[in-house]
Write an enzyme that holds these catalytic residues in place. Sequence first.
Site, PDB file in Angstrom:
ATOM      1  N   SER A  42      -1.117 -19.483 -12.047  1.00 30.24           N
ATOM      2  CA  SER A  42      -2.357 -18.734 -11.922  1.00 30.24           C
ATOM      3  C   SER A  42      -2.885 -18.930 -10.506  1.00 30.24           C
ATOM      4  CB  SER A  42      -3.361 -19.196 -12.979  1.00 30.24           C
ATOM      5  OG  SER A  42      -4.525 -18.395 -12.977  1.00 30.24           O
ATOM      6  N   TRP A  65      -7.790 -14.907  -7.208  1.00 30.25           N
ATOM      7  CA  TRP A  65      -9.043 -15.422  -6.655  1.00 30.25           C
ATOM      8  C   TRP A  65      -9.547 -14.570  -5.502  1.00 30.25           C
ATOM      9  CZ3 TRP A  65     -10.527 -19.547  -2.800  1.00 30.25           C
ATOM     10  CH2 TRP A  65      -9.599 -19.699  -1.763  1.00 30.25           C
ATOM     11  N   GLU A  84      -7.244 -11.106   7.665  1.00 26.50           N
ATOM     12  CA  GLU A  84      -7.200 -12.056   6.554  1.00 26.50           C
ATOM     13  C   GLU A  84      -7.958 -13.350   6.849  1.00 26.50           C
ATOM     14  OE1 GLU A  84      -3.707 -14.295   3.937  1.00 26.50           O
ATOM     15  OE2 GLU A  84      -3.295 -13.543   5.952  1.00 26.50           O
ATOM     16  N   ASP A 113      -2.522 -22.243   0.487  1.00 25.85           N
ATOM     17  CA  ASP A 113      -1.106 -22.431   0.791  1.00 25.85           C
ATOM     18  C   ASP A 113      -0.841 -22.053   2.245  1.00 25.85           C
ATOM     19  OD1 ASP A 113      -1.902 -19.900  -0.195  1.00 25.85           O
ATOM     20  OD2 ASP A 113       0.097 -19.391  -0.885  1.00 25.85           O
TER      21      ASP A 113
END
Length: 545
Positions: free
Chosen positions: A198, A151, A488, A304
């Site tokens: 995935s 993604w 990030e 996550d």
Amino acid sequence: MPRPSPLAGLFLAALLFTGPVAADNAGPAPRPPDVQWQPLFQQVQGAHLFGDQKTFADAVPLQDPTAVLAQWQRLRGHPDQLAGFVAERFAVPGEAPAYVPPAGQTLRAHIDGLWPVLTRTTDQVDPRGSLLPLPHPYVVPGGRFREVYYWDSYFTLLGLASSGRWPQVRDMVDNFAWQLDQYGHIPNGNRSYYLSRSQPPFFSLMVDLLATHEGDAAYRRYLPQLRAEHAFWMRGADGLPPGQASERVVRLADGQLLNRYWDARAVPRTESWTDDLATAAQVPQRAPSQVYRDLRAGAESGWDFSSRWLADDASLGSIHTTAIVPVDLNSLLFHLEKTLARASRLAGEHKAARDVEQQAQARQHAINAVLWDATQGWYVDRDLERDQIRPALTAAALFPLWLKVATPAQARRTATAVEAQLVRQGGLLTTSVDTGQQWDAPNGWAPLQWVAVDGLQRYQQDALARRIGTRFLHTVQAVYDREGKLVEKYVVDGSAGGGAGGEYPLQDGFGWSNGVTLALLDRLCAAERQCDTAADVGDEGAEGR
């Protein structure tokens, strides 16, 4: 002859060759290091030889793994020799050299210069390691993330398109199509230990993006892979009784069909082995395998980790991702179904188009019925165990706007709630609670800023969209001006800086931050101009296109 099952290969197949694996080799999938190298893998991770658990997962044995294990069996009574043994028999990835940009570059020029730095070509790989080959070059996020991620890549592609790098966009979409042909799904990343899951299904959005450059031919070209993606996410739906779930599919008690995140394995994540062991040990009342599966499903979600998945915000061990129906996942699958219907019509397959269009309409109805909180006025996730909504507002509530699931009235109410609860000085918060997890406050993530800006603009909420986008651009610019890099994630609640929390230090690079920054510079810049810095865009009240 049918291709061997990729999941069967994950657990059962051995590597039967010693030469490099090529991207056109359609053999069984390799085993992940925690299976292939046991018990050495577990001993190395348990000894904490490396500060980052992912380091050894990415290492490559210098001999056949069977020989390495046999050698370790003779030494395993001498744990003091473990570090030397690993150093002699494994090629361990080191820190990537820091990229020093030319002095005085604008933000746009810096990002344009980063694309070659972050590009990798791995059409052949060593079969003894965990890296999986891909036929074309690709852009990695950066830092510890030495492989392509599913993604993440959509938002990276936005930036490549902004930079006019359409051949690279095509290469990456072709890589994902190749993975769908090879494995039956797009893995979390091109590592053997990512094959069991995935990530949020963005392939249809990638095809949409490419079609803006190549036209309708892109939809026809990737029709088989769009179907494979849909089949993967819907596997187990046929005959599923009401009130039951199977892998990624959930049939609610009233018969409506929606989806959840899942992982085919229920062991600690290879790249976070001892972290997951420690998390499961904190909740002895829960079966460790269920904790591991929920951690892995949380990794499939891309969030996550986040309070979205926790029963107790203070305890990661309370994670129960597989018991939650997420609004963003189901919005993405709605888009996949609409795209699949369009591609089928363009290919002249009208019955197939009608069938999948009906599935899309049924999903849209379900999202607006059971993932909408009419009392509070925003989209939510649903807890299957409690058969009730999870009432917290998160940035995921904007996916139904971005992907045109919402009605105009629902979009207006969602925008009002987001403005009141999630918009901060530096952009859009991920959630309104600070738990120490990286997908919670005070962090803001580039992909969610783009979802918000583009989604709000689709429903004429232009002022709010501009406020979020310009504030985030100024946050990115402030960090770049101070530190000479993009990162990030960012703190958007208060001072502009790199984000915190999570299982690893803040990473530089950074693929999706680069992509979204360029896309926002283009979107918010005044007409007939090119904006190279946040200052060029102006403030949140300035006129933009």
